[in-house]
Design a protein around this motif. Structure first.
Motif, mmCIF file in Angstrom:
data_model
loop_
_atom_site.group_PDB
_atom_site.id
_atom_site.type_symbol
_atom_site.label_atom_id
_atom_site.label_comp_id
_atom_site.label_asym_id
_atom_site.label_seq_id
_atom_site.Cartn_x
_atom_site.Cartn_y
_atom_site.Cartn_z
ATOM 1 N N ARG A 82 0.829 -1.217 0.000
ATOM 2 C CA ARG A 82 0.000 0.000 0.000
ATOM 3 C C ARG A 82 0.859 1.260 0.000
ATOM 4 N NH1 ARG A 82 -5.493 -0.874 1.297
ATOM 5 N NH2 ARG A 82 -5.657 1.213 0.412
ATOM 6 N N VAL A 83 1.966 1.244 0.732
ATOM 7 C CA VAL A 83 2.855 2.410 0.769
ATOM 8 C C VAL A 83 3.550 2.581 -0.577
ATOM 9 C CG1 VAL A 83 4.975 3.335 1.818
ATOM 10 C CG2 VAL A 83 3.160 2.428 3.265
ATOM 11 N N LYS A 84 4.028 1.487 -1.158
ATOM 12 C CA LYS A 84 4.676 1.555 -2.465
ATOM 13 C C LYS A 84 3.715 2.087 -3.533
ATOM 14 C CE LYS A 84 8.270 -1.651 -3.121
ATOM 15 N NZ LYS A 84 8.657 -2.995 -3.541
ATOM 16 N N ALA A 85 2.456 1.669 -3.461
ATOM 17 C CA ALA A 85 1.447 2.112 -4.430
ATOM 18 C C ALA A 85 0.932 3.518 -4.109
ATOM 19 C CB ALA A 85 0.282 1.130 -4.462
ATOM 20 N N GLN A 86 1.362 4.053 -2.987
ATOM 21 C CA GLN A 86 0.947 5.365 -2.493
ATOM 22 C C GLN A 86 -0.575 5.455 -2.336
ATOM 23 O OE1 GLN A 86 2.949 8.267 -5.000
ATOM 24 N NE2 GLN A 86 4.854 7.934 -3.920
ATOM 25 N N THR A 87 -1.175 4.341 -1.884
ATOM 26 C CA THR A 87 -2.606 4.322 -1.583
ATOM 27 C C THR A 87 -2.863 4.389 -0.085
ATOM 28 O OG1 THR A 87 -2.658 1.901 -1.629
ATOM 29 C CG2 THR A 87 -3.203 3.053 -3.677
ATOM 30 N N MET A 88 -1.802 4.381 0.702
ATOM 31 C CA MET A 88 -1.899 4.573 2.141
ATOM 32 C C MET A 88 -0.860 5.586 2.542
ATOM 33 S SD MET A 88 -4.100 3.114 4.032
ATOM 34 C CE MET A 88 -5.508 2.248 3.391
ATOM 35 N N PRO A 89 -1.201 6.512 3.369
ATOM 36 C CA PRO A 89 -2.543 6.842 3.807
ATOM 37 C C PRO A 89 -3.407 7.294 2.628
ATOM 38 C CG PRO A 89 -0.885 8.079 5.075
ATOM 39 C CD PRO A 89 -0.180 7.368 3.977
ATOM 40 N N PRO A 90 -4.740 7.117 2.765
ATOM 41 C CA PRO A 90 -5.632 7.513 1.680
ATOM 42 C C PRO A 90 -5.630 9.030 1.490
ATOM 43 C CG PRO A 90 -6.896 6.886 3.618
ATOM 44 C CD PRO A 90 -5.452 6.587 3.916
ATOM 45 N N SER A 91 -6.227 9.486 0.414
ATOM 46 C CA SER A 91 -6.185 10.910 0.068
ATOM 47 C C SER A 91 -6.806 11.807 1.138
ATOM 48 C CB SER A 91 -6.867 11.145 -1.278
ATOM 49 O OG SER A 91 -8.203 10.706 -1.217
ATOM 50 N N ASN A 92 -7.683 11.267 1.974
ATOM 51 C CA ASN A 92 -8.266 12.086 3.035
ATOM 52 C C ASN A 92 -7.410 12.100 4.301
ATOM 53 O OD1 ASN A 92 -8.803 9.439 3.732
ATOM 54 N ND2 ASN A 92 -10.842 9.863 4.532
ATOM 55 N N LEU A 96 2.286 10.677 3.463
ATOM 56 C CA LEU A 96 3.640 10.411 3.935
ATOM 57 C C LEU A 96 4.605 11.327 3.194
ATOM 58 C CD1 LEU A 96 3.677 6.501 3.825
ATOM 59 C CD2 LEU A 96 3.494 7.929 5.858
ATOM 60 N N THR A 97 5.613 11.799 3.897
ATOM 61 C CA THR A 97 6.679 12.540 3.232
ATOM 62 C C THR A 97 7.530 11.528 2.465
ATOM 63 O OG1 THR A 97 8.264 12.308 5.038
ATOM 64 C CG2 THR A 97 6.753 14.224 5.120
ATOM 65 N N ALA A 98 8.371 12.009 1.583
ATOM 66 C CA ALA A 98 9.260 11.114 0.835
ATOM 67 C C ALA A 98 10.169 10.334 1.788
ATOM 68 C CB ALA A 98 10.088 11.915 -0.162
ATOM 69 N N THR A 99 10.639 10.983 2.837
ATOM 70 C CA THR A 99 11.503 10.312 3.817
ATOM 71 C C THR A 99 10.743 9.238 4.583
ATOM 72 O OG1 THR A 99 12.848 12.291 4.061
ATOM 73 C CG2 THR A 99 12.979 10.680 5.838
ATOM 74 N N GLU A 100 9.504 9.525 4.982
ATOM 75 C CA GLU A 100 8.691 8.535 5.693
ATOM 76 C C GLU A 100 8.414 7.341 4.790
ATOM 77 O OE1 GLU A 100 6.185 11.494 8.662
ATOM 78 O OE2 GLU A 100 5.430 11.136 6.644
#
Length: 110
Positions: A82-92, A96-100
């Motif tokens: 989910r983090v790799k796909a940038q679907t978590m955290p959701p848009s609401n 995450l910052t790039a470092t996180e």
């Protein structure tokens, strides 16, 4: 004779010290962080608590609950995908910052 023994003992001590410092073994004892090659759970937990275990999300509202996050339950989750796909955290949620993002991905050894 005494000089030779002292020299041998000092040399053995120095070899032991250098061997310990040059270990290639990854440890997860904390203090790693993004870019160091070793990311410990102690680096990830504050991110998870601040960005995931929030009201209405993984505070017990949605599974898995990260209210009391542990290394074991975080590793078993699908957080990496989910983090790799940038679907978590959701848009609401709070992104995450790039470092996180890099820190979480690094924790999974990617």
């Amino acid at each position: 004779m005494r000089f030779q023994f002292g020299f041998v003992a000092a040399t053995a001590l120095m070899i032991g010290i250098f061997a310990a410092c040059g270990s290639d073994e990854k440890e997860s004892t904390g203090g790693g962080g993004a870019g160091t090659g070793t990311v410990a759970f102690t680096d990830v937990a504050p991110i998870v608590k601040a960005k995931c275990a929030t009201a209405g999300c993984h505070d017990g509202t949605f599974s898995p609950s990260y209210k009391d996050v542990t290394e074991a339950n975080f590793k078993k989750s699908n957080a990496l995908a989910r983090v790799k796909a940038q679907t978590m955290p959701p848009s609401n949620g709070t992104a995450l910052t790039a470092t996180e993002n890099t820190t979480i991905i690094g924790f999974f050894g990617e």
